[in-house]
Scaffold this motif. Structure first.
Motif, PDB file in Angstrom:
ATOM      1  N   TYR A 100      -8.869   4.415  12.581  1.00 53.11           N
ATOM      2  CA  TYR A 100      -8.427   3.140  12.013  1.00 53.11           C
ATOM      3  C   TYR A 100      -9.638   2.333  11.524  1.00 53.11           C
ATOM      4  CZ  TYR A 100      -3.873   4.039  14.176  1.00 53.11           C
ATOM      5  OH  TYR A 100      -2.674   4.587  14.541  1.00 53.11           O
ATOM      6  N   GLU A 154       6.072   3.758  13.718  1.00 53.43           N
ATOM      7  CA  GLU A 154       4.893   3.716  12.856  1.00 53.43           C
ATOM      8  C   GLU A 154       4.691   5.101  12.246  1.00 53.43           C
ATOM      9  OE1 GLU A 154       1.524   2.191  14.933  1.00 53.43           O
ATOM     10  OE2 GLU A 154       2.406   0.216  15.238  1.00 53.43           O
ATOM     11  N   ALA A 161       2.131   5.734   9.929  1.00 51.74           N
ATOM     12  CA  ALA A 161       0.776   5.835   9.383  1.00 51.74           C
ATOM     13  C   ALA A 161      -0.206   5.530  10.502  1.00 51.74           C
ATOM     14  CB  ALA A 161       0.586   4.859   8.225  1.00 51.74           C
ATOM     15  N   THR A 219       2.942  11.991  12.712  1.00 46.93           N
ATOM     16  CA  THR A 219       2.724  10.552  12.592  1.00 46.93           C
ATOM     17  C   THR A 219       2.635   9.977  14.004  1.00 46.93           C
ATOM     18  OG1 THR A 219       5.020   9.762  12.681  1.00 46.93           O
ATOM     19  CG2 THR A 219       4.239  10.643  10.567  1.00 46.93           C
ATOM     20  N   PHE A 255       7.568  -1.260   2.692  1.00 49.79           N
ATOM     21  CA  PHE A 255       6.553  -0.851   3.653  1.00 49.79           C
ATOM     22  C   PHE A 255       7.030  -1.201   5.056  1.00 49.79           C
ATOM     23  CE2 PHE A 255       4.099  -0.751  -0.123  1.00 49.79           C
ATOM     24  CZ  PHE A 255       2.914  -0.083   0.133  1.00 49.79           C
ATOM     25  N   ASP A 256       6.585  -0.433   6.035  1.00 47.82           N
ATOM     26  CA  ASP A 256       6.823  -0.786   7.434  1.00 47.82           C
ATOM     27  C   ASP A 256       5.850  -1.879   7.850  1.00 47.82           C
ATOM     28  OD1 ASP A 256       8.862   1.081   8.020  1.00 47.82           O
ATOM     29  OD2 ASP A 256       7.366   2.664   8.068  1.00 47.82           O
ATOM     30  N   SER A 271       4.401  -2.221  10.659  1.00 47.24           N
ATOM     31  CA  SER A 271       3.256  -1.660  11.382  1.00 47.24           C
ATOM     32  C   SER A 271       2.168  -1.203  10.420  1.00 47.24           C
ATOM     33  CB  SER A 271       3.714  -0.480  12.244  1.00 47.24           C
ATOM     34  OG  SER A 271       4.340   0.514  11.452  1.00 47.24           O
ATOM     35  N   THR A 272       2.568  -0.648   9.276  1.00 51.09           N
ATOM     36  CA  THR A 272       1.591  -0.212   8.279  1.00 51.09           C
ATOM     37  C   THR A 272       0.791  -1.395   7.741  1.00 51.09           C
ATOM     38  OG1 THR A 272       3.035   1.612   7.628  1.00 51.09           O
ATOM     39  CG2 THR A 272       1.314   0.980   6.070  1.00 51.09           C
ATOM     40  N   LEU A 329      -4.846   0.265   2.760  1.00 51.27           N
ATOM     41  CA  LEU A 329      -3.835   1.216   3.196  1.00 51.27           C
ATOM     42  C   LEU A 329      -4.499   2.500   3.679  1.00 51.27           C
ATOM     43  CD1 LEU A 329      -1.247   0.699   0.300  1.00 51.27           C
ATOM     44  CD2 LEU A 329      -1.311  -0.417   2.534  1.00 51.27           C
ATOM     45  N   SER A 330      -3.686   3.393   4.218  1.00 52.57           N
ATOM     46  CA  SER A 330      -4.228   4.627   4.787  1.00 52.57           C
ATOM     47  C   SER A 330      -4.887   5.505   3.737  1.00 52.57           C
ATOM     48  CB  SER A 330      -3.112   5.409   5.485  1.00 52.57           C
ATOM     49  OG  SER A 330      -2.060   5.705   4.582  1.00 52.57           O
TER      50      SER A 330
END
Length: 652
Positions: free
Chosen positions: A35, A142, A144, A238, A319-320, A322-323, A350-351
């Motif tokens: 992260y 979640e 991602a 995930t 989008f979620d 959590s993301t 973003l990821s």
């Protein structure tokens, strides 16, 4: 230290490394993520101590469910949350060893990171995933970051049949796993052809509800084209769920689902009659249910307070939460770009490493729901280089969030009336900004398949990209017009003082000419390097001073002093166009198409401007304008409390 103490110490050290190296030799590292947007903890901090304590004690606790550990330790901002999950066919001792190894290894892979996730397995049935974070993610779905693990061997024959079988198998296992409680997993097989069988296993963390487990696995399945669509075996993992498939039986058969039984063939006349009765009854019930569902949905669609389902054509942009929370480092102040009338804006990543601007609407805003739906429904349909592009939205847990492309150079508000920017904001750059805003408005008013009236054009709503190209933002006040509609009315006047035309404030009337008025004010601010809210010369506001200077033949006095010594034709033309845009009479103002033509042409003859709206009279001038349209500011008081605030007025 005595001999026996030293001996015990070396023995414990030996057994620790023996255990660690033995387990490490059997277990394989699969994936991890640190992260990178997360804040780091400092060495010897309370957070590090809490994290070490939690990870060291995680496997000493009793699993909440078979192979699922979940615990926390600490208080307030130093509290740490951790969880681990093993595959359902991993025996308890192997699961514990795997998680213990992961707790030792993940902190080495992600030193000083407050959040991390990683997975390990061996050639038998052992598999585990460990994660920890500085927030409580229990029960939160979640998806991602996500990870792919797949074989390099591809399917070369009957590829379409193989893909169909895999899809069918994963869908069946998904529904089985989501409905299972408390352990949410399912394993099974399906025949592809006479000599080929496909095996699959899906799993969710047990803290998810049935619907969240379904959603997580379905989202993971959508990632298949990016991973292993033609591979003989693959996994998508995930934080909340995972699935795996392959052409060999990779799981313990004891956990497999029984095959779906074939229906028993009917025998005898009585059975036939019974089946007919059942089929007819079910058909009638289904028809009634469908009719009721259609009726309920139509009633819902007529309600004013709609839900996210109203945004049918933008559902793919959702989008979620959590993301978004991860992308913005839990909406940290360090990532905060600014505070607007409806909430804060944060920088995020973003990821896939794409930078975004995240607009989090205030939970206490009375207008938030309306403006949220407005922006999503309108901006998602608009694509132009001079408009900020909407990438997605989030409507979850009372949160209303908009995700935009990140525009690195902030807003125009940061460059006007700032002496340090005089050299940087030369005339060429200012003229480019004026032209870009006009082209964005032209698209909104005339060139898009929709006709959009922005209703809140101002310095803070003009963002600047890396090349200083302007992008119109913040469509919370925007109105959608039919292409043949020219004017609208409202009983709820919103906007920012100084940019709103008189017909809007007095009568609640708005049209494309409302944006033209605001654009004229913007031009004057850009040319003069003075904000409308802070300008005051001889007790006159910007529009009054501009009009008087024009009539007295001294319009060049409006130009930024840093450029006033060499006024150009373009500068004077922009002042002329601005005065045409802010004329009091709506019909006198030009269209945006005419404005663009004026800006781009050197030969067009511009008409003489008439008096602007909200012109402030002197004692010797006649007052032909109604008194309720003449608004003086008290000394030093801006026309709005905050240049980025939204002012609500009650029209007469």
């Amino acid at each position: 230290m005595g001999f026996s103490s030293r001996w015990r110490f070396f023995l414990s050290l030996y057994f620790f490394y023996y255990f660690y190296l033995t387990i490490a030799a059997e277990l394989k590292y699969l994936y991890h993520d640190c992260y990178v947007n997360d804040q780091n903890y400092t060495t010897n901090s309370t957070y590090q101590a809490n994290l070490n304590h939690l990870l060291n004690s995680l496997t000493n606790t009793t699993p909440i469910y078979n192979g699922f550990y979940n615990s926390s330790y600490g208080e307030n901002s130093d509290k740490v949350y951790a969880s681990a999950i093993c595959r359902p066919d991993t025996d308890p001792d192997s699961c514990r060893d795997c998680v213990t190894f992961a707790t030792r290894n993940l902190t080495l892979l992600c030193p000083k990171h407050k959040m991390a996730i990683g997975g390990y397995d061996d050639d038998n049935y052992t598999n585990c995933m460990l994660r920890y974070a500085d927030y409580d993610y229990t029960g939160v779905m979640e998806n991602a970051p996500y990870f792919f693990v797949y074989t390099e061997s591809n399917i070369t024959q009957n590829v379409e049949q193989f893909n169909q079988t895999r899809q069918s198998l994963l869908q069946w296992l998904t529904s089985e796993a989501a409905a299972r409680g408390p352990d949410k997993y399912a394993a099974g097989k399906q025949v592809v052809s006479g000599i080929l069988t496909l095996y699959g296993l899906v799993q969710c963390t047990p803290d998810l509800t049935e619907s969240k487990c379904n959603e997580c696995l379905n989202d993971a399945n959508k990632l298949m084209p990016n991973c292993c669509e033609t591979s003989q075996g693959g996994r998508v993992i995930t934080p909340s769920c995972s699935f795996r498939y392959g052409i060999s039986e990779f799981y313990n058969p004891s956990i497999a689902e029984p095959p779906v039984p074939s229906p028993t063939p009917p025998s005898g006349k009585k059975n036939n009659n019974f089946i007919i009765i059942v089929v007819v009854s079910v058909a009638i019930s289904l028809i009634l249910i469908i009719v009721v569902i259609i009726f309920i949905r139509r009633r819902k669609s007529e309600k004013k307070d709609q839900n996210v389902e109203d945004i049918i054509d933008t559902a793919s942009l959702q989008f979620d939460f959590s993301t978004i929370r991860i992308a913005t480092n839990n909406f940290s102040d360090d990532n905060k770009l600014g505070q607007g009338g409806f909430g804060a804006v944060y920088k995020g990543m973003l990821s896939d490493r794409q930078q975004v601007a995240v607009k989090r609407l205030s939970l206490h805003s009375n207008q938030g729901e309306v403006e949220f739906k407005n922006e999503v429904q309108l901006v998602a349909k608009l694509q132009h280089r001079n408009l900020v592009r909407l990438l997605g939205f989030c409507l979850e847990r009372n949160e209303r969030i908009l995700i935009y492309e990140f525009v690195p150079n902030s807003s125009l508000d940061h460059y006007i009336s700032k002496s340090i920017n005089h050299e940087y904001m030369n005339w060429e750059r200012r003229y480019k900004i004026i032209g870009g805003i006009s082209r964005g408005l032209l698209y909104l008013h005339e060139d898009s398949r929709l006709r959009i009236i922005h209703r809140d054009l101002k310095l803070s709503n003009i963002l600047l990209d890396a090349d200083m190209n302007p992008k119109i933002s913040d469509f919370g006040m925007a109105k959608l017009f039919e292409m043949d509609q020219s004017q609208g009315n409202t009983n709820h006047v919103v906007g920012t003082f100084g940019y709103m035309p008189p017909e809007y404030i007095k009568h609640g009337q708005f049209s494309v000419k409302s944006d033209i008025y605001s654009f004229g004010v913007l031009i004057l601010e850009i040319v003069s390097d003075q904000k409308r809210s802070g300008f005051e010369i001889q007790d006159e506001d910007l529009l009054t001073y501009a009009w008087k200077s024009w009539n007295e033949g001294s319009a060049a006095n409006l130009i930024d002093p840093s450029m006033r010594d060499n006024p150009t034709t373009e500068m004077m033309k922009c002042i002329h166009i601005a005065l045409l845009c802010v004329q009091e009479n709506v019909s006198d103002r030009p269209t945006i198409g005419s404005v663009v033509h004026m800006l781009n042409s050197d030969s067009v003859n511009l008409p003489a401007p008439k008096r602007p709206g909200f012109y402030t009279y002197t004692a010797t001038e006649s007052r032909t304008t109604p008194n309720n349209l003449i608004r003086r500011r008290t000394e030093g008081a801006p026309l709005s409390q905050n240049d980025v605030s939204i002012t609500e007025l009650c029209p007469r």
